[in-house]
Design a protein around this motif. Structure first.
Motif, PDB file in Angstrom:
ATOM      1  N   PRO A 260       0.630   6.133   3.495  1.00 49.02           N
ATOM      2  CA  PRO A 260      -0.611   6.830   3.796  1.00 49.02           C
ATOM      3  C   PRO A 260      -0.422   8.323   4.005  1.00 49.02           C
TER       4      PRO A 260
ATOM      5  N   PRO B 148       0.835  -1.181   0.000  1.00 47.93           N
ATOM      6  CA  PRO B 148       0.000   0.000   0.000  1.00 47.93           C
ATOM      7  C   PRO B 148       0.879   1.243   0.000  1.00 47.93           C
TER       8      PRO B 148
ATOM      9  N   SER C 294     -11.664   6.623   6.242  1.00 47.78           N
ATOM     10  CA  SER C 294     -10.837   5.658   6.962  1.00 47.78           C
ATOM     11  C   SER C 294      -9.786   5.123   6.012  1.00 47.78           C
ATOM     12  N   THR C 295      -8.932   4.241   6.530  1.00 50.18           N
ATOM     13  CA  THR C 295      -7.872   3.662   5.722  1.00 50.18           C
ATOM     14  C   THR C 295      -8.379   2.402   5.029  1.00 50.18           C
ATOM     15  N   GLU C 296      -7.489   1.773   4.301  1.00 49.50           N
ATOM     16  CA  GLU C 296      -7.852   0.533   3.620  1.00 49.50           C
ATOM     17  C   GLU C 296      -8.271  -0.505   4.669  1.00 49.50           C
TER      18      GLU C 296
ATOM     19  N   LYS D 211      -1.303  10.168   1.082  1.00 52.69           N
ATOM     20  CA  LYS D 211      -2.669   9.965   0.614  1.00 52.69           C
ATOM     21  C   LYS D 211      -3.464  11.262   0.656  1.00 52.69           C
TER      22      LYS D 211
ATOM     23  N   ALA E 298      -6.073  13.133   1.990  1.00 49.93           N
ATOM     24  CA  ALA E 298      -6.842  12.968   3.218  1.00 49.93           C
ATOM     25  C   ALA E 298      -8.292  13.393   3.035  1.00 49.93           C
ATOM     26  N   GLY E 299      -8.511  14.280   2.088  1.00 49.05           N
ATOM     27  CA  GLY E 299      -9.803  14.910   1.812  1.00 49.05           C
ATOM     28  C   GLY E 299     -11.042  14.252   2.371  1.00 49.05           C
TER      29      GLY E 299
ATOM     30  N   GLN F 201     -11.588  11.113   2.598  1.00 44.16           N
ATOM     31  CA  GLN F 201     -11.305   9.755   3.076  1.00 44.16           C
ATOM     32  C   GLN F 201     -11.736   9.598   4.536  1.00 44.16           C
TER      33      GLN F 201
END
Lengths: 324, 291
Positions: A45, A42, A55-57, A48, A50-51, A53
């Motif tokens: 993070p 992955p 939660s995480t994967e 990533k 953050a907008g 989103q």
């Protein structure tokens, strides 16, 4: 037919070609493989977006990490130090969980179960025992919260080191049903220095125990599944259900709970009456259905000889042998 | 010559096997029920030791209903920082099937007993002196736990502060908040009261050890970091256990443990990143209600 040199050359060339081709193929395959591995990871993070989103994967569910203290069925914690002579037997000087229990029968002698310190000897195997062991006395002080006695009691540990002396006849017996039992499951730990605690000597009993009799066992109980609070000494009353003739001295208690308290092995079994207390035996390692102990009566000569061998030491009075 | 060819064929076969296994991304068989495949260096195994010198007296044990316990850290003489899920998961949640979301903080346990433990260990004599105080629990308002078949799927803002009725004697708190975020491969110290092995029975002893960050996860709602299997690893009882950054200049509280995955060499432990909760924690430190 002899092979001509001209016919030998092409296979060599072909092999060389194959070797190089395969090497090249492997190299590219490996390069591809690592690229493939990398792409599977992955992305970082932190980079990533953050907008929106939330939660995480998805990941595999975690253990929540709450601990459980052991259930309190081992008996009553000895916060009043009635069984101070019942000690922890450990393999390491600072161990906070007991390997077994034992009892001080002389300022320099601790009696415990041989099965705690020795590998089970069979018909063909010699007894192999730990040469040295540690004994820890545990004196309780203030209880900070009576609802959590095990966790909140002040404990003072004093550690002594000594040499292990198993009973010479300690062995594993198999009965006709194939179940195993220890004979002469006793061992002494001869301490390098005398125990500093001033302990009233406990007399040994001279009379047989009876089926139906209640005895008190003391020890540093810990559960197989839950463990135990460090350095907690319990006592509990147990009823005798059987006094089999074999192995010598074996007595069977009623197994009171579904849980097995390993740390009790090696600990003392007392007869108590009218404020007096006699040492009757030493708890052996139990099973789910039977909780055995070894009566000291058949082994008194050995015990006396071991104690008397220390008799010259002025700091070590011989315990009085009790008469009932 | 044919033997050389055979060797290459064998090498190819070996590599094809490695191809499939090399990434190790496929989940292993369920090891979580088999302790043999698990790392043996919990807070208590290799490189991990009992805190006999009382280096981390600020790390306390928290006693909860149903014989449960957690770890936590004194951030002032009167405040303990720990994990919210210690108080907010209902009794028997471990055996509840299906997916459940717990976010109603009014349902959380309101009080707890906190133990500060001094070991005072010498060569032959040692004392374990616990001090117990009751306290009032405040849960972070954004706390939310998703529990799937008794295990943690997601936990947000898994933080709670216990305000003690009175201070725990002379124990110095460790409440310095980090001024810089944690980073990948940073070495940190873990301290807690969990056992030394997965489902081990030698808990309720304070142990510490170090480990390295393997992942920092920061999104709008998730603020966490993880550690791998190589170093100290938290187990049952280490929920709420602190993670410190230690330098010559001092000790900073950078993380609070909230769960772990015990899967051999894929084991991970997960921490709330306190860097992103500094404001809330500082606010809690000031908050003292009269008893």
């Amino acid at each position: 037919m002899a092979a001509s040199p001209s016919r030998l050359r092409p296979p060599v060339a072909r092999t060389r070609f194959l070797v190089w081709t395969v090497t090249a193929l492997l190299w590219s395959a490996l390069t591809l493989h690592f690229a493939h591995c990398k792409s599977q990871k992955p992305e970082q993070p932190s980079q990533k977006d953050a907008g929106a989103q939330a939660s995480t994967e998805p990941h595999e569910p975690l253990d929540p990490g709450l601990g459980r203290t052991p259930p309190r069925v081992a008996g009553t914690m000895d916060v009043d130090n009635h069984y101070l002579s019942t000690v922890m037997v450990t393999a390491e000087a600072h161990a906070q969980t007991a390997r077994c229990s034992g009892i001080i029968i002389h300022p320099r002698l601790v009696l415990t179960a041989a099965s705690c310190l020795c590998t089970p000897p069979g018909a063909t195997l010699d007894t192999a025992c730990m040469k040295r062991a540690f004994v820890r006395t545990v004196r309780y002080g203030e209880v900070a919260d009576k609802n959590f006695k095990e966790e909140t009691t002040e404990k003072r540990f004093d550690t002594y080191e000594g040499s292990v002396r198993p009973h010479p006849e300690f062995r594993l017996l198999l009965d006709s049903h194939g179940s195993a039992a220890y004979e002469a499951d006793l061992a002494l730990i001869l301490l390098d220095t005398a125990v500093e605690e001033a302990l009233a000597p406990v007399p040994w009993t001279n009379s047989q125990v009876q089926v139906g009799e209640w005895l008190v066992m003391a020890g540093y109980g810990q559960d197989n599944a839950w463990g135990g609070s460090p350095g907690v000494r319990y006592f509990r009353r147990n009823k005798i259900t059987r006094v089999p003739g074999e192995p010598r001295g074996q007595v069977i208690y009623e197994q009171q709970g579904a849980f097995l308290y390993d740390g009790f092995a090696g600990g003392p079994c007392f007869r108590e009456a009218g404020g007096a207390r006699w040492l009757v035996g030493i708890a052996s390692i139990g099973t789910e259905t039977a909780l055995p102990f070894t009566s000291l009566l058949p082994f008194q000569d050995w015990l006396r000889a071991e104690v008397h061998a220390l008799g010259a030491d002025p700091t070590s009075p011989t315990p009085a042998l009790g008469k009932e | 010559m044919p033997s050389l060819w055979n060797a290459w064929v064998a090498a190819l076969m070996v590599l094809s096997v490695l191809w499939n296994a090399g990434c190790a991304s496929a989940p292993l068989a369920d090891e979580s029920t088999d302790s043999s495949g698990l790392p043996e260096y919990g807070i208590g195994g290799n490189g991990v030791q009992e805190d006999r010198k009382d280096l981390y007296r600020s790390v306390v044990m928290i006693l909860l209903p149903d014989n449960a316990f957690c770890s936590g850290v004194l951030i002032t003489p009167r405040h303990v920082l720990t994990a919210a899920h210690c108080f907010c998961l209902p009794s028997g949640f471990e055996t509840r099937k299906g997916t459940h979301v717990y976010s109603d903080t009014s349902q959380c346990t309101k009080t707890a007993t906190v133990l500060g433990v001094s070991y005072q260990q010498g060569k032959d004599t040692s004392r374990t002196k616990p001090a117990a105080r009751k306290g009032k629990v405040s849960i972070h308002e954004s706390f939310r736990a998703t529990v799937i078949d008794g295990r943690i799927g997601e936990q947000l803002a898994d933080l709670a502060v216990i305000q003690l009725e009175e201070s725990l004697g002379d124990i110095n708190p460790d409440g310095s908040m980090p001024e810089v975020d944690v980073s990948y491969s940073e070495k940190l110290t873990l301290v807690g009261y969990g056992p030394s092995t997965y489902r081990g029975i030698d808990h309720q002893i304070r142990r510490f050890g170090t480990n390295f960050i393997t992942k920092v996860n920061t999104t709008s709602s998730v603020k966490e970091f993880r550690m791998g299997p190589e170093g100290a690893h938290p187990f049952g009882g280490d929920s709420g256990a602190p993670c410190f950054r230690e330098t010559k200049e001092g000790r900073w509280l950078v993380g609070i443990n909230y769960g772990f995955l015990a899967r051999g060499m894929e084991s991970e432990s997960w921490f709330i990143n306190t860097f992103y909760f500094r404001a809330w924690i500082e606010e809690q430190k000031k908050h003292l209600e009269p008893n």
